[in-house]
Write an enzyme that holds these catalytic residues in place. Sequence first.
Site, PDB file in Angstrom:
ATOM      1  CG  LEU A 102      -2.082   0.994   1.237  1.00 18.52           C
ATOM      2  CD1 LEU A 102      -2.969   0.818   0.005  1.00 18.52           C
ATOM      3  CD2 LEU A 102      -2.907   0.870   2.505  1.00 18.52           C
ATOM      4  CG  ASP A 103       1.348   3.120  -3.752  1.00 15.55           C
ATOM      5  OD1 ASP A 103       2.111   2.153  -3.860  1.00 15.55           O
ATOM      6  OD2 ASP A 103       0.530   3.453  -4.624  1.00 15.55           O
TER       7      ASP A 103
END
Length: 234
Positions: A102-103
């Site tokens: 998840l960035d």
Amino acid sequence: MRLNKYIARSGYCSRRKADELIFDGLVTVDGQVCSNPATQVEPSVNEVRVSNKIINLIHNNDYLMLNKPIGYMSSLNDPHYDKFVIDLLPEKYNTVYPIGRLDVDSHGLLLLTNDGDLTYKLTHPKNNIVKEYIVSIDKKLNSEDLKKLESGVMIDNKYICKAKIKVHPSKNGFRYRVYISEGRNRQIRKMFAALGYEVIDLMRVAIEELSIGDLKTGEFRLLTESEIKYLEDL
């Protein structure tokens, strides 16, 4: 037990990553480099090392859900950042690692575990695990571009990525629910960018039927037995 499964069940990494480590010559069994993931090892009999570190089976795995804040890295280390999701957890969970990515500039649902088999199941492309996001963009998505997103958009000049899109009620009308089953780096942002849109905010809210619910930003909880079984049965 197969060597790659042993490494995965130790909590060191996923089975797929274990294969890579084995092929790279970083795994030894009883002091000898082993390049075959299918090599049989016996717990408590054979000594298995990864990068010269002895690893042992974990008999009780941990399964956590975290509401990841913006600014935290999903990886366990990166020389360019100093805030990692693992830092949000108590020390006793220091063997878990994120399932997927998840960035750093995205937030929301992130699962963590030391169960390599479950990690493999939830991240391998062949299993088509659907992730749901709430995405805010800088302008209204027109119907033509919506169809393009659903039929497939090229990113990184080589990948054709698809998404299912639903309008999410908001004051400005620029908010959408986005569903994808792939997990390429910054995929949703790149898909919208390819059509001239900027993603302002991106939050993951569900993985299949497992929802983040009312878990607050920066908080975590253990998965229930029924949730763990649900994920294992996907």
